[in-house]
Motif scaffolding. Structure first.
Motif, PDB file in Angstrom:
ATOM      1  N   ALA A  67      13.343  -0.309   4.609  1.00 17.56           N
ATOM      2  CA  ALA A  67      13.940   1.015   4.415  1.00 17.56           C
ATOM      3  C   ALA A  67      14.015   1.321   2.924  1.00 17.56           C
ATOM      4  O   ALA A  67      14.610   0.572   2.155  1.00 17.56           O
ATOM      5  N   HIS A  68      13.374   2.417   2.535  1.00 19.61           N
ATOM      6  CA  HIS A  68      13.279   2.845   1.127  1.00 19.61           C
ATOM      7  C   HIS A  68      14.382   3.861   0.860  1.00 19.61           C
ATOM      8  O   HIS A  68      14.399   4.933   1.457  1.00 19.61           O
ATOM      9  N   LEU A  69      15.308   3.512  -0.038  1.00 21.88           N
ATOM     10  CA  LEU A  69      16.483   4.340  -0.330  1.00 21.88           C
ATOM     11  C   LEU A  69      16.554   4.680  -1.816  1.00 21.88           C
ATOM     12  O   LEU A  69      15.930   4.022  -2.643  1.00 21.88           O
ATOM     13  N   SER A  95       2.879  -1.517   4.244  1.00 17.90           N
ATOM     14  CA  SER A  95       2.240  -0.203   4.134  1.00 17.90           C
ATOM     15  C   SER A  95       3.263   0.906   4.320  1.00 17.90           C
ATOM     16  O   SER A  95       4.148   0.815   5.180  1.00 17.90           O
ATOM     17  N   ASP A  96       3.091   1.962   3.541  1.00 17.11           N
ATOM     18  CA  ASP A  96       4.000   3.107   3.639  1.00 17.11           C
ATOM     19  C   ASP A  96       3.682   3.980   4.842  1.00 17.11           C
ATOM     20  O   ASP A  96       2.518   4.323   5.080  1.00 17.11           O
ATOM     21  N   LEU A  97       4.723   4.391   5.548  1.00 12.21           N
ATOM     22  CA  LEU A  97       4.607   5.472   6.532  1.00 12.21           C
ATOM     23  C   LEU A  97       4.625   6.772   5.744  1.00 12.21           C
ATOM     24  O   LEU A  97       5.610   7.055   5.045  1.00 12.21           O
ATOM     25  N   VAL A 116       6.098  -2.277   7.757  1.00  8.33           N
ATOM     26  CA  VAL A 116       5.938  -0.878   7.363  1.00  8.33           C
ATOM     27  C   VAL A 116       7.170  -0.450   6.572  1.00  8.33           C
ATOM     28  O   VAL A 116       8.258  -0.981   6.771  1.00  8.33           O
ATOM     29  N   LYS A 117       6.970   0.500   5.668  1.00  8.23           N
ATOM     30  CA  LYS A 117       8.087   1.015   4.865  1.00  8.23           C
ATOM     31  C   LYS A 117       8.252   2.505   5.155  1.00  8.23           C
ATOM     32  O   LYS A 117       7.263   3.227   5.208  1.00  8.23           O
ATOM     33  N   LEU A 118       9.486   2.902   5.372  1.00  5.58           N
ATOM     34  CA  LEU A 118       9.770   4.320   5.602  1.00  5.58           C
ATOM     35  C   LEU A 118      10.831   4.801   4.630  1.00  5.58           C
ATOM     36  O   LEU A 118      11.690   4.036   4.196  1.00  5.58           O
ATOM     37  N   GLU A 119      10.717   6.062   4.246  1.00  4.55           N
ATOM     38  CA  GLU A 119      11.697   6.673   3.366  1.00  4.55           C
ATOM     39  C   GLU A 119      12.767   7.315   4.216  1.00  4.55           C
ATOM     40  O   GLU A 119      12.454   8.056   5.144  1.00  4.55           O
ATOM     41  N   GLY A 120      14.023   7.038   3.868  1.00  3.51           N
ATOM     42  CA  GLY A 120      15.046   7.755   4.609  1.00  3.51           C
ATOM     43  C   GLY A 120      16.340   7.015   4.624  1.00  3.51           C
ATOM     44  O   GLY A 120      16.435   5.867   4.208  1.00  3.51           O
ATOM     45  N   ILE A 133       0.895  -1.148   0.000  1.00  2.00           N
ATOM     46  CA  ILE A 133       0.000   0.000   0.000  1.00  2.00           C
ATOM     47  C   ILE A 133       0.935   1.199   0.000  1.00  2.00           C
ATOM     48  O   ILE A 133       1.455   1.611   1.038  1.00  2.00           O
ATOM     49  N   GLY A 134       1.211   1.711  -1.197  1.00  2.00           N
ATOM     50  CA  GLY A 134       2.177   2.799  -1.350  1.00  2.00           C
ATOM     51  C   GLY A 134       1.490   4.139  -1.167  1.00  2.00           C
ATOM     52  O   GLY A 134       0.321   4.304  -1.523  1.00  2.00           O
ATOM     53  N   ASP A 135       2.255   5.105  -0.652  1.00  2.00           N
ATOM     54  CA  ASP A 135       1.682   6.453  -0.578  1.00  2.00           C
ATOM     55  C   ASP A 135       1.612   7.078  -1.976  1.00  2.00           C
ATOM     56  O   ASP A 135       1.102   8.194  -2.137  1.00  2.00           O
ATOM     57  N   SER A 136       2.051   6.333  -2.981  1.00  2.00           N
ATOM     58  CA  SER A 136       1.775   6.706  -4.377  1.00  2.00           C
ATOM     59  C   SER A 136       0.275   6.834  -4.603  1.00  2.00           C
ATOM     60  O   SER A 136      -0.153   7.439  -5.585  1.00  2.00           O
ATOM     61  N   LEU A 137      -0.533   6.304  -3.713  1.00  2.00           N
ATOM     62  CA  LEU A 137      -1.987   6.443  -3.832  1.00  2.00           C
ATOM     63  C   LEU A 137      -2.400   7.924  -3.820  1.00  2.00           C
ATOM     64  O   LEU A 137      -3.461   8.279  -4.346  1.00  2.00           O
TER      65      LEU A 137
HETATM   66 NA    NA Z   1       5.896   5.271  -1.363  1.00  2.00          NA
END
Ligand code: NA
Ligand code: KIV
Length: 264
Positions: free
Chosen positions: A135-137, A83-85, A111-115, A43-47
């Protein structure tokens, strides 16, 4: 427990079998994708862009993410749910704990976080409390106003070394998965070899352990008819969406996607 767990993905990494990931925002697509063999639903915050029509992911709230996570959970047939934070939810440790609790209670398994490296402590605390973190890099769309655009990351030597060091540090801090967005294939391959945890790529070449796409992109749906370089339209030659989803899973498993035309 879902049929696919982090243990499954770790075993796939060890054995060299690729796994398939797609975004999912609702129950029906969650059902179709997981039934087609997609191992991980994001569930990406791309939504915020794809469903809500915003021009960035910044307006997406934790409440939005909970709503879509609940819907995906209802349709899911055994896939791992991530799911994206959303924007600013990791600005403090308290906020990260609160938002992650809400997403897990809505049905997320990860959960996935950007950073980057600075989130190592947050990842450690979440993990010790039973919340696995991806961790999304690389290209991180929540920081687009700082970085100045949606561009390939890690092209220069110093930036590549920094990305590799961050990836290793976050895996050591306890990240269960890494996701690399829009990085050169050679760097993604080196990061994938350098960490023990599964690495998912989007626009990161063929050598990551898993592949990810936004589901609307791989079905050829967009507002302006344009597609990013790393996207392939899997509807081409297929009679229906179910067949396109199965073709994507088969192409990922056979390492027939991505090819050189989709790489940086
Ligand atoms: Na995202
Ligand atoms: O929000 C999203 O869909 C994502 C993927 C593109 C990785 O974060």
């Amino acid at each position: 427990m879902p049929d696919i767990t982090l243990t499954t993905l770790n075993k796939l990494k060890q054995s060299g079998e690729k796994f398939a990931c797609l975004t999912a925002y609702d129950a029906l697509f969650a059902h179709l994708e997981s039934s087609a063999g997609v191992e991980l639903l994001l569930i990406g915050d791309s939504l915020g862009m794809v469903l809500q029509g915003h021009d960035s992911t910044l307006p997406v709230t934790v409440e939005d993410m909970e709503y879509h996570t609940r819907a995906v959970k209802r349709g899911n047939q055994g896939a791992l749910i991530m799911s994206d934070l959303p924007f600013m939810s990791c600005a403090t440790l308290d906020r990260a704990l609160d938002a992650s609790t809400r997403l897990m209670q809505a049905g997320a398994h990860v959960v996935k976080l950007e950073g980057a490296g600075w989130l190592a402590d947050t990842i450690g605390v979440l993990t010790r409390n039973g919340i696995p973190v991806c961790a999304h890099l690389g290209l991180t769309p929540q920081t687009v106003n700082v970085t100045g655009g949606y561009k390939v990351q890690g092209r220069e030597d110093d930036k590549a070394r920094e990305l590799l060091a961050d990836a290793i540090a976050l895996a050591e801090a306890g990240a269960a998965l890494l996701l690399l967005e829009c990085v050169p294939s050679a760097l993604a391959a080196e990061i994938t070899r350098s960490v023990n945890v599964p690495v998912i790529g989007i626009g990161a070449g063929p050598d990551t352990d898993g592949q990810m796409l936004v589901v609307h992109d791989m079905l050829g749906l967009s507002f302006n008819g344009r597609m990013a370089k790393f996207v392939k339209n899997f509807m081409t030659g297929q009679p229906d969406i179910q067949s396109a989803l199965r073709a994507y899973v088969a192409a990922v498993k056979a390492i027939e996607f991505p090819t050189a035309e989709h790489e940086f």
